[in-house]
Design an enzyme around this catalytic site. Structure first.
Site, PDB file in Angstrom:
ATOM      1  CE  LYS A 199     -10.058 -62.875 -15.204  1.00  0.00           C
ATOM      2  NZ  LYS A 199     -10.645 -61.820 -14.405  1.00  0.00           N
ATOM      3  NE  ARG A 200     -18.596 -69.892 -16.066  1.00  0.00           N
ATOM      4  CZ  ARG A 200     -19.832 -70.339 -15.905  1.00  0.00           C
ATOM      5  NH1 ARG A 200     -20.365 -70.404 -14.702  1.00  0.00           N
ATOM      6  NH2 ARG A 200     -20.548 -70.765 -16.932  1.00  0.00           N
ATOM      7  CE  LYS A 206     -15.551 -63.472 -17.286  1.00  0.00           C
ATOM      8  NZ  LYS A 206     -15.570 -62.424 -16.249  1.00  0.00           N
ATOM      9  CB  THR A 255     -15.456 -59.052  -7.632  1.00  0.00           C
ATOM     10  OG1 THR A 255     -15.887 -60.278  -8.237  1.00  0.00           O
ATOM     11  CG2 THR A 255     -16.578 -58.035  -7.695  1.00  0.00           C
ATOM     12  CE  LYS A 267     -13.774 -61.879  -4.638  1.00  0.00           C
ATOM     13  NZ  LYS A 267     -14.548 -62.835  -5.444  1.00  0.00           N
ATOM     14  CG  HIS A 270     -24.460 -57.464 -12.184  1.00  0.00           C
ATOM     15  ND1 HIS A 270     -23.581 -57.351 -11.119  1.00  0.00           N
ATOM     16  CD2 HIS A 270     -25.692 -57.352 -11.657  1.00  0.00           C
ATOM     17  CE1 HIS A 270     -24.269 -57.203 -10.015  1.00  0.00           C
ATOM     18  NE2 HIS A 270     -25.555 -57.203 -10.306  1.00  0.00           N
TER      19      HIS A 270
HETATM   20  C1  26W Z   1     -27.884 -66.569 -18.368  1.00  0.00           C
HETATM   21  C2  26W Z   1     -28.077 -65.143 -18.188  1.00  0.00           C
HETATM   22  C3  26W Z   1     -27.048 -64.446 -17.415  1.00  0.00           C
HETATM   23  C4  26W Z   1     -26.768 -63.165 -17.748  1.00  0.00           C
HETATM   24  C5  26W Z   1     -25.881 -62.460 -17.018  1.00  0.00           C
HETATM   25  C6  26W Z   1     -26.439 -65.044 -16.330  1.00  0.00           C
HETATM   26  C7  26W Z   1     -25.538 -64.333 -15.595  1.00  0.00           C
HETATM   27  C8  26W Z   1     -25.259 -63.031 -15.938  1.00  0.00           C
HETATM   28  C9  26W Z   1     -24.347 -62.222 -15.082  1.00  0.00           C
HETATM   29  C10 26W Z   1     -24.679 -60.756 -15.238  1.00  0.00           C
HETATM   30  C11 26W Z   1     -22.936 -62.489 -15.320  1.00  0.00           C
HETATM   31  C12 26W Z   1     -22.061 -61.916 -14.242  1.00  0.00           C
HETATM   32  O1  26W Z   1     -21.782 -62.564 -13.268  1.00  0.00           O
HETATM   33  N1  26W Z   1     -21.599 -60.681 -14.430  1.00  0.00           N
HETATM   34  C13 26W Z   1     -20.503 -60.178 -13.630  1.00  0.00           C
HETATM   35  O2  26W Z   1     -20.986 -59.488 -12.502  1.00  0.00           O
HETATM   36  C14 26W Z   1     -19.922 -59.126 -11.651  1.00  0.00           C
HETATM   37  C15 26W Z   1     -20.521 -58.488 -10.424  1.00  0.00           C
HETATM   38  O3  26W Z   1     -21.039 -57.248 -10.719  1.00  0.00           O
HETATM   39  C16 26W Z   1     -18.949 -58.201 -12.362  1.00  0.00           C
HETATM   40  O4  26W Z   1     -17.871 -57.953 -11.509  1.00  0.00           O
HETATM   41  C17 26W Z   1     -18.453 -58.844 -13.645  1.00  0.00           C
HETATM   42  O5  26W Z   1     -17.664 -57.928 -14.360  1.00  0.00           O
HETATM   43  C18 26W Z   1     -19.623 -59.287 -14.470  1.00  0.00           C
HETATM   44  O6  26W Z   1     -19.187 -60.004 -15.614  1.00  0.00           O
END
Ligand code: 26W
Length: 832
Positions: free
Chosen positions: A567-568, A573, A677, A681, A376
């Site tokens: 978004k975060r 971003k 995502t 939406k 992701h």
């Molecule tokens: C703390 C480690 C960690 C590493 C990665 C925590 C969380 C993550 C996630 C991969 C972050 C995340 O939510 N990624 C997002 O995933 C969405 C679903 O596929 C994508 O639409 C976003 O672009 C992506 O940033």
């Protein structure tokens, strides 16, 4: 230990038949509701609180679902079909009640029934605290996927962690983010049911020993040092109007008896209670880091805890007794949602080899066929690497297994590329720097039947840039599945009037077949349809206005273009780019370059949480709030530019915010956002996108057409080229007066009461580092915003584009994503 099976063979026919709930008439519903109120809450209607009423309503709906859940389980078990085991450390579910009412078609009955009791459904609904068991996109995606699988009648168990505290509640103090614990369980948790009798023991620590078994084989035994219990909590995942109810099983950690008995016996009562707390810490809190793993021991404990519980649960409780585990992949595919659950790979090997006595090679054949991996991210710092020191201390046997998997894998690499030792080192699962660690993404790639990215561009970059050696070795392993979102929650529930308009126009098949939104295209030019469409947008804005006023004391002006970035908070971003645009508009009015009356009346809404330890993100939040304070109160703007930043953006707020938006901000540096995502939406709810060629924006733009999308900025190759050439942000500052004036305004303390240091780090970072090239894209962004304003001035043209966005984005249903996973990765079948 079999824990779920019936104690004895049932003889009475009613023993296997689920009880049916009487709730599907208004009278029946009222009886059931009052019964729940009296017996579960222990109050009469006249004395009940709103929370009592909400809990009784939730139980009524849950009872109704329960019959279908039992029936689903029975049918699935009997059919012995292959299921999906979705392994995810996060599920960002959002409120449950509305979705359950929608899925069961009980909304009308509940509404009328409650009215008979003198109660208001909407008031009860707003009592629900959402389970925020995820950080952002990845957790919300998991929630959309399990909704779609249930709706498509595909057997799936979602496995995860029941965090006692979900994502922190964000508050602002003097404009700065302050985190509060999310006590989502404190008012009761009507949607879950624990099964303590089905608890699973999970071991940690200790050492391994070699021994020779009775057949004379060399075996390894793990002698753990401590253990905890995993208690399953089931949540029902109802399909939309199809009677299927899948399971989400979240694990909660508890101390085992063995854990503290010894200490109790030694007389140290206080120490024993502390030990209990130690165990329970494992599922205490969701790590709020999104994309930068901190390598914390507790996080690894969480990861192993939930996958160990889940594998054990599936093998012991979902398979019939005597099932031959050589055929495991006939019955399950475990989808690894990012690297967080990847420790499941050595865990399955350990179960098969150490516990079941499989030969290594047989076990590896089985293991390799039971997992698939979704990545992701593209940020290198988001790829998890666990130090071998920590892994070896916490899971000594797993580390040995990983080493062996790696040795055999590297032997394969060396055989394929003789003499290419550099390549073998590059591909090793074990990184040597900065410390020795296991690259979890490599392990997942080697073990997975498939590896997928989450949008076309992302999957391509994953192949070419993150895992190039692997995609060369196994090109067929790599695939793309573009993300999607559930139309049930994010259109039907969140935008009821638009849903009615769509259904009145093309029928209601679109809810489960979103490509049918195409049938709206002919109405894009129909003035009558346009009027209705605009009226709905206006209604959604009024709904948002009342909510924000009640929730945050924020007053949104009428008639503004509603420009939304939610978004975060992350540098990639580029919330700072949006902020520079706002500051620039303001600066131009203040300095008299343009008149306030030249501005398109616009309200910018931000929603964003920053990881608590992410300083730059928190400083950016502070700056947004300070800019908002200034801009909102300066009469020079004549009220034509407003900035709103409601705290604690979450799924519940998204459901109100997205349907009201005119403009969707998707402005990450190209090549950085894996998919996004939120972008989907917004488009599905008729917002136009201003965005870079990044993530799924690329596909959105291709589908809606360039005329209905505001593209700006460098594309990924241009970003790569600029990076290679050497990026120097200060040159943009020097050559672009508008950009310079905006940055100077911040530096001169315009938003910090003259304090020139307060935002020094933010400005300094942009001028001297700007890792995500906001300055390079500024000019193009501002030009695209001018096009937005031009278009917005022509309401018919805007509405037409808006309708076409809805009509052409049916592709982004998570039902389609699930079909892609099923066909290309899982090879499972729907039950019907
Ligand atoms: C703390 C480690 C960690 C590493 C990665 C925590 C969380 C993550 C996630 C991969 C972050 C995340 O939510 N990624 C997002 O995933 C969405 C679903 O596929 C994508 O639409 C976003 O672009 C992506 O940033």
């Amino acid at each position: 230990m079999r824990t779920y099976g019936p104690a004895s063979t049932p003889t009475h026919p009613l023993a296997t038949a689920p009880v049916s709930s009487p709730a599907h008439s208004v009278d029946g519903f009222v009886r059931e509701f009052l019964h729940e109120l009296n017996t579960n809450q222990g109050v009469t209607l006249s004395l009940s609180s709103v929370n009592d009423q909400y809990l009784a309503l939730a139980s009524t709906v849950k009872n109704y679902l329960m019959a279908r859940w039992l029936e689903t389980n029975r049918k699935t078990r009997d059919a012995k079909v292959k299921a999906v085991g979705y392994l995810s450390a996060e599920y960002l579910l959002g409120r449950q009640l509305g979705n359950a009412l929608l899925a069961t078609d009980l909304g009308e009955i509940a509404h009328k029934g409650l009215e008979l009791c003198g109660l208001d459904l909407a008031t009860l609904r707003s009592q629900e605290v959402e389970p925020g068991l995820g950080n952002g996109g990845l957790g919300r995606l998991a929630a959309c996927f399990i909704d779609s699988l249930a709706t498509m009648d595909v057997p799936c168990i979602g496995y995860g962690i029941r965090y006692e505290y979900g994502i922190f509640r964000q508050t602002f103090v003097d404009g700065r983010q302050v985190e509060q614990p999310d006590t989502w369980l404190s008012l009761g948790s009507p949607w879950e049911f624990p099964h303590p009798e089905a608890s699973v023991q999970v071991d940690f620590g200790g050492h391994t020993e070699k021994y020779t078994d009775d057949d004379g084989r060399e075996r390894t035994r793990w002698v753990p040092a401590w253990n905890v219990l995993g208690v399953p909590y089931n949540y029902m995942v109802p399909g939309y109007l199809n009677g299927r109810v899948n399971t989400l099983r979240l694990w909660s950690a508890q101390a085992t008896k063995a854990f503290d008995l010894g200490i109790f016996n030694a007389g140290d009562y206080a120490q024993a209670v502390r030990a209990q707390t130690f165990a329970e810490n494992i599922s205490k809190v969701l790590y709020p880091e999104d994309s930068t793993p901190q390598g914390k021991e507790l996080r690894l404990q969480q990861q192993y805890f939930f996958v160990a519980c889940s594998l054990r649960d599936f093998i012991n409780n979902e398979l019939e007794e005597g099932f031959d585990l050589h055929n495991l992949s006939d019955r399950i595919i475990f989808q690894l949602n990012d690297t967080h659950p990847v420790i499941a790979v050595p865990e399955l090997m350990r179960i098969l080899v150490d516990e079941q006595g499989f030969e290594w090679d047989e076990a590896w054949e089985v293991t390799k066929s039971c997992f698939a991996y979704t990545c992701h991210t593209l940020l290198p710092e988001a790829l998890e690497v666990w130090s071998t020191e920590l892994l070896g201390r916490l899971l000594p046997r797993h580390l040995e297994i990983i080493f062996q998997i790696n040795d055999e894998f590297l032997a394969e690499v060396r055989a394929t590329y003789p003499g290419d030792e550099i390549r073998a080192r590059r591909m090793s699962m074990i990184a040597e720097h900065p410390e020795r660690g296991v690259r979890m993404a490599y392990l997942a790639t080697v073990a997975g039947t498939k590896v997928n990215g989450v949008a076309a561009l992302h999957s391509q970059l994953l192949r070419d840039k993150v895992l190039p050696d692997f995609s060369q070795l196994w090109p067929e392993k790599f695939t793309n599945v573009t993300n999607g979102v559930t139309p049930r929650r994010f259109v039907k529930m969140a935008n009821p009037h638009l849903s009615d308009l769509i259904s009145d126009t093309i029928g209601n098949g679109w809810v489960t077949d979103l490509e049918r939104l195409r049938e709206l295209e002919p109405y894009a030019d129909d003035p009558e349809f346009q009027d209705k469409f605009r009226e709905i947008k206006a209604w959604n804005k009024r709904r948002l206005t009342s909510l924000l006023e009640a929730r945050d004391g924020i007053v949104l002006p009428d008639g503004h273009l509603l420009d939304v970035m939610v978004k975060r908070l992350h540098e990639y971003k580029r919330q700072s780019l949006k902020l520079l645009h706002i500051i620039s508009l303001y600066e131009q009015v203040v300095s008299g370059k343009i008149a306030a009356s030249d501005l398109t009346p616009r309200t910018v809404v931000f929603g964003a949480k920053a990881a608590p330890g992410y300083k730059m993100a928190k400083d950016t939040i502070h700056l947004i709030n300070k800019v908002a304070e200034k801009v909102n109160n300066d009469p020079v703007l004549e009220g034509r530019l407003k900035v709103a930043f409601p705290a604690n953006y979450n799924v519940t707020l998204a459901e109100k915010l997205i349907p009201a938006a005119d403009l969707s901000e998707q402005i990450s540096l190209a090549g950085m956002e894996a998919s996004g995502t939120g972008n989907m939406k917004f488009a599905l709810n008729g917002a136009l996108t201003i965005g870079t060629d990044d993530g799924a924006n690329v596909e959105i733009r291709e589908l809606v057409g360039d005329k209905h999308f505001f593209l700006f900025g460098m594309d990924e190759p241009a970003v790569a080229e600029l990076g290679a050439k050497g990026y120097n942000p200060i040159t943009y500052y020097e050559s672009q007066p508008q950009l310079r004036a905006a940055l100077d305004m911040v530096m001169n303390g315009a938003f910090s009461d003259g304090d020139q240091d307060m935002f020094g780090s933010v400005v300094h970072n942009l001028l001297h580092q700007d890792r995500f090239m906001a300055l390079a894209d500024f000019e193009s962004y501002v030009a695209a915003q001018a096009k937005v304003e031009e278009k917005y001035a022509d309401q018919a043209a805007w509405t037409r584009s808006s309708i076409l966005n809805v009509a052409r984005t049916g592709f982004f249903s998570s039902d389609r994503s699930m079909r892609d996973y099923i066909q290309r990765i899982w090879h499972t079948q729907p039950m019907i």
